[in-house]
Design an enzyme around this catalytic site. Structure first.
Site, short mmCIF file in Angstrom:
data_model
loop_
_atom_site.label_atom_id
_atom_site.label_comp_id
_atom_site.label_asym_id
_atom_site.label_seq_id
_atom_site.Cartn_x
_atom_site.Cartn_y
_atom_site.Cartn_z
N GLU A 96 0.84 -1.21 0.00
CA GLU A 96 0.00 0.00 0.00
C GLU A 96 0.87 1.26 0.00
O GLU A 96 0.75 2.12 0.88
CB GLU A 96 -1.00 -0.02 1.17
CG GLU A 96 -1.99 -1.15 1.04
CD GLU A 96 -3.21 -1.09 1.96
OE1 GLU A 96 -3.27 -0.23 2.85
OE2 GLU A 96 -4.12 -1.92 1.76
N GLU A 128 -4.82 -8.73 -0.57
CA GLU A 128 -5.66 -8.50 0.62
C GLU A 128 -7.10 -8.42 0.16
O GLU A 128 -7.44 -7.57 -0.67
CB GLU A 128 -5.27 -7.21 1.35
CG GLU A 128 -3.94 -7.33 2.08
CD GLU A 128 -3.58 -6.10 2.90
OE1 GLU A 128 -4.50 -5.37 3.35
OE2 GLU A 128 -2.37 -5.88 3.08
O1 AHR Z 1 -5.22 -6.17 6.71
C1 AHR Z 1 -5.21 -5.01 7.50
C2 AHR Z 1 -4.56 -3.84 6.81
O2 AHR Z 1 -5.33 -3.45 5.71
C3 AHR Z 1 -3.20 -4.09 6.20
O3 AHR Z 1 -2.18 -3.97 7.13
C4 AHR Z 1 -3.11 -3.01 5.17
O4 AHR Z 1 -2.28 -3.37 4.09
C5 AHR Z 1 -4.55 -2.77 4.76
O5 AHR Z 1 -4.87 -1.44 4.76
#
Ligand code: AHR
Length: 512
Positions: free
Chosen positions: A177, A308
């Site tokens: 991110e 994710e």
């Molecule tokens: O999964 C939780 C968080 O969500 C992670 O650390 C981040 O990459 C995303 O914003």
């Protein structure tokens, strides 16, 4: 009583792209009780463990055939300094985990412990390197430490810490991110960083890295386009450009707002349908990113990774807001099954996906009780287990000539029946979800180009969408054997409201 009938045509003899097993990948961040108190309880725990790794967690995940595990973050990855997590535990420095609860991190779970966990799980490691607050040298040294054989400064350090042979590490994330917690960079800025980091993350000996650039937030197609323009040049056969082999994006299912995402177990039917609309949106996003990638990489050499995904609810009342601990209901199971149907349809470009996160955080497979240690398998766990036969199978297209039943949800239309299919090792596997809260549906599977024998089915359903598993009722939502009817053309599958069904059978006359 008549139910909507959904005709579905599957050509059993027309295999599509292979569904990479890595679409069933996982994610373990130093966040809340995912690593500490989840995977890792320490050598002194009363719970059975190997070097501090909880063995019943390992056994439960081995039953899913988990293909890979992403670590150490997430946002945590961009403030993690790997050298703090090697050597004797009592000498490892502590740090503050500023992203997640401002708690002290003692670094007792580090590189060796993670690689040991992967070996116990039979899963490939996916390491997210630190671009946000680290250095190129730090990341380059980590790759050398893990993967180099022979003699070198990092190899000597690894051996001094008790590991003679190098590990095999394929999946390597260049930050996380970068548009947000990973450094608040602009796409052009990150692309330039990723070219440097990607260059110095070397392939040592026989270990070939699969470098994954930190990608877009949701529907930020401009980010993907910038990375494809600036990192997507593959060089030529005798001098390949090694900056990245894949790029990622993140997408969470959040029907509410970031401030009030909604509760995991307290919701009404309207909330459920809004959740399903958000879950099904992953199709639009993968299509959007794939379309951009196709313009620059029509040969599909660069992989798309959704590292994710999953539901993100308000934390459970009374828990640390920075620990992202949430319950998991039949609704979460349907979010997972819809995602997998979409993943299977995009198997030609989507090469990996990682649910966030595996234990005790967000849409987990496993919840453990912080006081008693009791372990509970969630409804989402069961979807992963029921679907595991799709891993590395050839996708089979499901045509729906009459569409599926729909519901109007605000301005959106929700198709309430979702399906996918695959074939592998002489068997076919069908996954069918009915997202409707109240109405059953009938699917008439018209199977062409082959026939099925030895058909069996299982169902995951619940009396209420809010139903979930607890230490006192660990099987409130669990798969049961199910019956489907043979028809002249194939199979008829009755889908009760809010259900997920898998059907498998041997392909008559086939051994592939
Ligand atoms: O999964 C939780 C968080 O969500 C992670 O650390 C981040 O990459 C995303 O914003």
């Amino acid at each position: 009583m008549t139910h909507p009938v959904v005709p579905a045509i599957v050509n059993l003899d027309v295999p599509g792209p292979v569904i990479s097993r890595h679409l069933y990948g996982h994610f373990a961040e130093h966040l809340g009780r995912c690593v500490y108190g989840g995977f890792y309880v320490g050598e002194d725990s009363d719970l059975p463990n190997a070097g501090g790794i909880r063995l019943d967690v390992v056994a439960a995940l081995r039953a899913l055939d988990i293909p890979n595990l992403r670590w150490p973050g997430g946002c945590f990855a961009d403030e993690y300094h790997w050298m703090d997590g090697i050597g004797p535990k009592e000498q490892r420095p502590s740090m503050v985990n500023t992203h997640w609860g401002n708690v002290e991190e003692n670094n007792h779970f580090g590189t060796h412990e993670f690689m040991e966990l992967c070996e116990l799980l039979g899963a490939e490691p996916y390491i997210s390197g630190n671009v946000g607050s680290g250095t190129v040298r730090e990341m380059s040294d980590w790759v050398e430490y893990l993967t180099r054989d022979g003699d070198s400064p990092m190899v000597r350090l690894r051996r001094a810490n008790g590991r003679e042979r190098p590990w095999r590490v394929r999946f390597w994330g260049l930050g996380n991110e970068a548009w947000g917690c990973g450094g608040h960079m602009r796409a052009e800025q990150y692309a330039a960083e990723a070219r440097r980091y990607g260059t110095y993350c070397r392939d040592h000996g026989g270990n070939t890295l699969y470098r994954i650039a930190a990608g877009a937030n949701g529907a930020d197609y401009a980010w993907t386009e910038t990375l494809m323009k600036q990192l997507g040049d593959l060089g030529c056969a005798y001098r390949p450009a090694p900056f990245m082999q894949a790029l990622s994006f993140h997408y969470y299912t959040i029907p509410g707002t970031w401030q009030d995402k909604g509760a995991a177990t307290v919701f009404d039917t309207g909330d459920h349908y809004r959740t399903m609309v958000q879950a099904a949106r992953v199709d639009e996003l993968i299509t959007g990113h794939s379309n951009v990638m196709d313009c620059y990489d029509p040969g599909r050499n660069v992989g798309l990774v959704l590292d994710e995904w999953g539901t993100w609810w308000n934390v459970e009342p009374g828990t640390n807001p920075g620990f992202l601990h949430q319950q998991n209901t039949m609704r979460d199971a349907l979010v997972a099954s819809v995602h997998f149907d979409v993943f299977h349809r995009h198997a030609g470009r989507l090469v990996m996906a990682n649910i966030a996160q595996t234990v005790n955080v967000l849409q987990a497979m496993i919840l453990t009780d912080p006081d008693t240690g009791a372990l509970v398998l969630t409804p989402t766990y069961h979807v992963f287990e029921m679907n595991k036969g799709h891993q590395d199978a050839a996708s089979l297209r499901v045509d729906l000539p009459a569409g599926t039943p729909e519901r109007a949800v605000g301005d959106a239309r929700l198709a309430t029946v979702s399906m996918s299919a695959s074939r592998k090792d002489g068997r076919a596997l069908f996954s069918l979800s009915n997202l409707d809260a109240d109405e059953p549906a009938e699917v008439e599977l018209d199977l062409r180009g082959g026939a099925l024998t030895e058909v069996s089915a299982r169902i995951l359903t619940a009396g209420r969408l809010q139903d979930h598993n607890t230490p006192d009722a660990p099987e409130a939502v669990a798969p049961r054997p199910y019956e489907v009817a043979a028809t002249r053309a194939g199979l008829r599958v009755h889908l009760p409201a809010r259900s997920f069904v898998t059907v498998t059978g041997r392909l008559a006359g086939s051994d592939t």
